[in-house]
Design a protein around this motif. Structure first.
Motif, PDB file in Angstrom:
ATOM      1  N   UNK A   1       0.838  -1.291   0.043  1.00 34.67           N
ATOM      2  CA  UNK A   1       0.034   0.121  -0.046  1.00 34.67           C
ATOM      3  C   UNK A   1       0.960   1.139  -0.145  1.00 34.67           C
ATOM      4  N   UNK A   2       0.618   2.203  -1.028  1.00 35.17           N
ATOM      5  CA  UNK A   2       1.313   3.466  -1.091  1.00 35.17           C
ATOM      6  C   UNK A   2       1.226   4.417   0.224  1.00 35.17           C
ATOM      7  N   UNK A   3       2.289   4.639   0.705  1.00 37.69           N
ATOM      8  CA  UNK A   3       2.123   5.791   1.876  1.00 37.69           C
ATOM      9  C   UNK A   3       1.718   7.122   1.441  1.00 37.69           C
ATOM     10  N   UNK A   4       0.995   7.801   2.291  1.00 38.98           N
ATOM     11  CA  UNK A   4       0.817   9.134   2.028  1.00 38.98           C
ATOM     12  C   UNK A   4       1.967  10.115   2.220  1.00 38.98           C
ATOM     13  N   UNK A   5       2.079  11.132   1.515  1.00 38.31           N
ATOM     14  CA  UNK A   5       3.218  12.195   1.946  1.00 38.31           C
ATOM     15  C   UNK A   5       2.987  12.580   3.209  1.00 38.31           C
ATOM     16  N   UNK A   6       4.208  12.797   4.049  1.00 38.56           N
ATOM     17  CA  UNK A   6       4.407  13.246   5.469  1.00 38.56           C
ATOM     18  C   UNK A   6       4.530  14.661   5.516  1.00 38.56           C
ATOM     19  N   UNK A   7       4.546  15.288   4.263  1.00 37.11           N
ATOM     20  CA  UNK A   7       5.008  16.803   4.457  1.00 37.11           C
ATOM     21  C   UNK A   7       3.877  17.513   3.757  1.00 37.11           C
ATOM     22  N   UNK A   8       3.776  18.946   4.298  1.00 35.37           N
ATOM     23  CA  UNK A   8       2.662  19.699   3.818  1.00 35.37           C
ATOM     24  C   UNK A   8       2.689  19.765   2.060  1.00 35.37           C
ATOM     25  N   UNK A   9       1.389  20.118   1.548  1.00 33.56           N
ATOM     26  CA  UNK A   9       1.332  20.401   0.072  1.00 33.56           C
ATOM     27  C   UNK A   9       2.515  21.334  -0.406  1.00 33.56           C
ATOM     28  N   UNK A  10       3.305  21.412  -1.291  1.00 33.58           N
ATOM     29  CA  UNK A  10       4.327  22.102  -1.394  1.00 33.58           C
ATOM     30  C   UNK A  10       4.019  23.449  -1.572  1.00 33.58           C
ATOM     31  N   UNK A  11       2.914  24.058  -1.760  1.00 34.77           N
ATOM     32  CA  UNK A  11       2.726  25.299  -1.946  1.00 34.77           C
ATOM     33  C   UNK A  11       1.497  25.645  -1.008  1.00 34.77           C
ATOM     34  N   UNK A  12       1.685  25.974   0.452  1.00 36.01           N
ATOM     35  CA  UNK A  12       0.871  25.975   1.295  1.00 36.01           C
ATOM     36  C   UNK A  12       0.121  27.363   1.476  1.00 36.01           C
ATOM     37  N   UNK A  93      -9.793  -0.818  -1.690  1.00 42.45           N
ATOM     38  CA  UNK A  93      -8.729  -1.788  -1.730  1.00 42.45           C
ATOM     39  C   UNK A  93      -7.998  -1.824  -3.315  1.00 42.45           C
ATOM     40  N   UNK A  94      -9.017  -1.693  -4.181  1.00 46.88           N
ATOM     41  CA  UNK A  94      -8.247  -1.821  -5.296  1.00 46.88           C
ATOM     42  C   UNK A  94      -7.561  -0.389  -5.707  1.00 46.88           C
ATOM     43  N   UNK A  95      -7.936   0.781  -5.322  1.00 49.66           N
ATOM     44  CA  UNK A  95      -7.159   1.873  -5.562  1.00 49.66           C
ATOM     45  C   UNK A  95      -5.879   1.919  -4.783  1.00 49.66           C
ATOM     46  N   UNK A  96      -6.164   1.457  -3.475  1.00 49.52           N
ATOM     47  CA  UNK A  96      -5.073   1.558  -2.579  1.00 49.52           C
ATOM     48  C   UNK A  96      -3.928   0.411  -2.606  1.00 49.52           C
ATOM     49  N   UNK A  97      -4.459  -0.590  -3.467  1.00 53.29           N
ATOM     50  CA  UNK A  97      -3.561  -1.730  -3.432  1.00 53.29           C
ATOM     51  C   UNK A  97      -3.156  -2.202  -2.082  1.00 53.29           C
ATOM     52  N   UNK A  98      -4.121  -2.752  -1.041  1.00 52.81           N
ATOM     53  CA  UNK A  98      -3.924  -3.021   0.393  1.00 52.81           C
ATOM     54  C   UNK A  98      -5.063  -3.310   0.760  1.00 52.81           C
ATOM     55  N   UNK A 176      -3.744   6.435   1.015  1.00 52.58           N
ATOM     56  CA  UNK A 176      -2.948   6.044  -0.221  1.00 52.58           C
ATOM     57  C   UNK A 176      -3.783   6.412  -1.409  1.00 52.58           C
ATOM     58  N   UNK A 177      -5.068   6.035  -1.627  1.00 60.17           N
ATOM     59  CA  UNK A 177      -6.075   6.195  -2.678  1.00 60.17           C
ATOM     60  C   UNK A 177      -6.285   7.710  -3.012  1.00 60.17           C
ATOM     61  N   UNK A 178      -6.082   8.674  -2.109  1.00 63.29           N
ATOM     62  CA  UNK A 178      -6.241  10.056  -2.442  1.00 63.29           C
ATOM     63  C   UNK A 178      -5.209  10.620  -3.025  1.00 63.29           C
TER      64      UNK A 178
END
Length: 438
Positions: A1-12, A93-98, A176-178
């Protein structure tokens, strides 16, 4: 399952999206997911996604065993959302692969003494009147299913339609899906992909509004802003702290703290339980939720006090009462104790709908979705679907219109001109015979 970024959106400084969702608990994230599936861009605003009440949730999908007296309007919400779970999980689960840890194992509801047995029998009559399946078992039959049950139980009922999901894995899958670069075509709702969500790791402090009163996004604690045509407020207990809410609208919302434990079967030992076990122990509810990885979640107290952290007395009572149902709990390893505040309404039904202004007309661009109390995980598919329908517009099916009538966020509004000394309905919230107030 892909991890979500742990940092803010680059242009906050200024994030733009079709829809802004304030709050990244399981309901907020699922709402954003449904919006993306329907072809709209979305920004999710939360300094620590998934760290609130969703992290402490046990994940019981229990439209039958969670039934409480005097809460009939809540029953259709619970049963409809539970029925939506298989399709919701399959697409996610299909979108997140987990996996999200969705298990269709049944639930056993137990009583310890004679009073518990009578309380469960009375509740079963209510459940049966509403067409819910509850099957009494002999203790011998129950222990054949779950040998770890205490031989001293006074009653056991089998509920085949109450299942479970792992909320932490559910949150991880939603994140992950988002942020996935592209959704599989089978995960879309008949249209284009709305594109990866913007995860804004900041706190919303107030609403942005146009000159004509429409809500156009939110201001952030760090000084930035999010612009959106539609804003969904799903901040849990933090709703009242937002600036710019219409008029004097502050729906009654109270924090209900819950202590919950996570335990683990010692290495090499067989699983303690296969099914969720709930019960009354001298009138006080407790539950044990076994995970596929050998952990067992034990919960949960409900206390309306000023203690933010875990209650020592609550931990003691949970372990004591869990052992009354399943003595082998004493041999488990205690790996975590935590507490979180869940947002409760006076009638325990969430606030979900368009927010109205002082004149009674809907405020353009503003939807609220909070107040889920114990039922946030169970109601997630339904809450996400309803909120997505509201922000996307168009016809609302009769069943969903009925749900939205039940969750009207203005149902406790005071009449115009009511004196300020009128009692606050939150202070007189309902108390039900089978609710713990520990």
């Amino acid at each position: 399952m892909t991890s979500a970024p742990a940092v803010p959106y680059p242009d906050p400084e200024h994030v733009r999206a079709d829809v802004a969702v304030v709050g990244a608990g399981v309901v907020g994230l699922a709402t954003a997911w449904e919006v993306r599936r329907r072809g709209r861009s979305v920004a999710v605003v939360d300094p620590e996604p998934g760290s609130g009440a969703s992290r402490a949730a046990a994940g019981m999908l229990a439209p039958v065993s969670e039934v409480q007296y005097q809460q009939e309007p809540l029953y259709p919400l619970m049963t409809d959302s539970a029925a939506a779970y298989p399709a919701f999980v399959a697409a996610l689960e299909e979108a997140a692969d987990g996996s999200v840890g969705y298990r269709t194992t049944e639930t056993l509801v137990c009583g310890v003494d004679a009073a518990d047995r009578q309380a469960l029998a009375d509740l079963r009559e209510l459940q049966r009147r509403h067409g819910m399946a509850v099957e009494p078992l002999t203790l011998r039959a129950a222990r054949a299913l779950e040998p770890a049950l205490s031989p001293r139980l006074s009653a056991v009922h089998r509920i085949p339609d109450d299942h479970q999901v792992d909320p932490r894995r559910l949150v991880a899958a939603l994140l992950a899906a988002l942020v996935a670069p592209e959704l599989p075509e089978t995960c879309r709702e008949g249209g284009p992909d709305g594109g990866p969500a913007r995860l804004v790791h900041d706190r919303a402090v107030g609403l942005r509004s146009s000159a004509d009163g429409a809500v156009t996004g939110v201001h952030l604690a760090g000084g930035g802003m999010v612009s959106a045509a539609e804003t969904v407020l799903a901040p849990g207990t933090g709703l009242a702290g937002l600036e710019g809410l219409p008029g004097s609208w502050r729906p009654p919302l109270r924090p209900v703290h819950g202590d919950i434990l996570r335990t683990r079967v010692p290495g090499g030992a067989p699983a303690l339980l296969e099914r969720t076990v709930r019960g009354l122990v001298h009138g006080v509810p407790v539950y044990l939720v076994p995970r596929a990885d050998g952990t067992v979640v034990i919960g949960a107290t409900s206390r309306e006090d000023d203690l933010e952290g875990t209650s020592a007395g609550g931990v003691f009572r949970l372990l004591r009462d869990a052992q009354a149902l399943v003595p082998g709990v004493a041999d488990l390893e205690l790996v975590e104790a935590m507490a979180r505040a869940r947002p409760g309404t006076p009638d325990d039904i969430p606030y979900l709908g368009r927010v109205r202004g002082p004149a009674g007309a809907p405020v353009p661009g503003l939807v609220v979705s909070t107040g889920y109390f114990r039922h946030g995980v169970l109601l997630t598919p339904l809450a996400a679907r309803l909120a997505a329908r509201l922000v996307l517009g168009g016809a609302v099916p009769d069943d969903d219109a009925g749900h939205l009538a039940r969750t009207d966020p203005h149902r406790f509004d005071r009449p115009a001109g009511a004196p300020p000394e009128d009692p606050d309905p939150a202070a007189a919230g309902p108390r039900h015979p089978n609710r713990s107030t520990r």
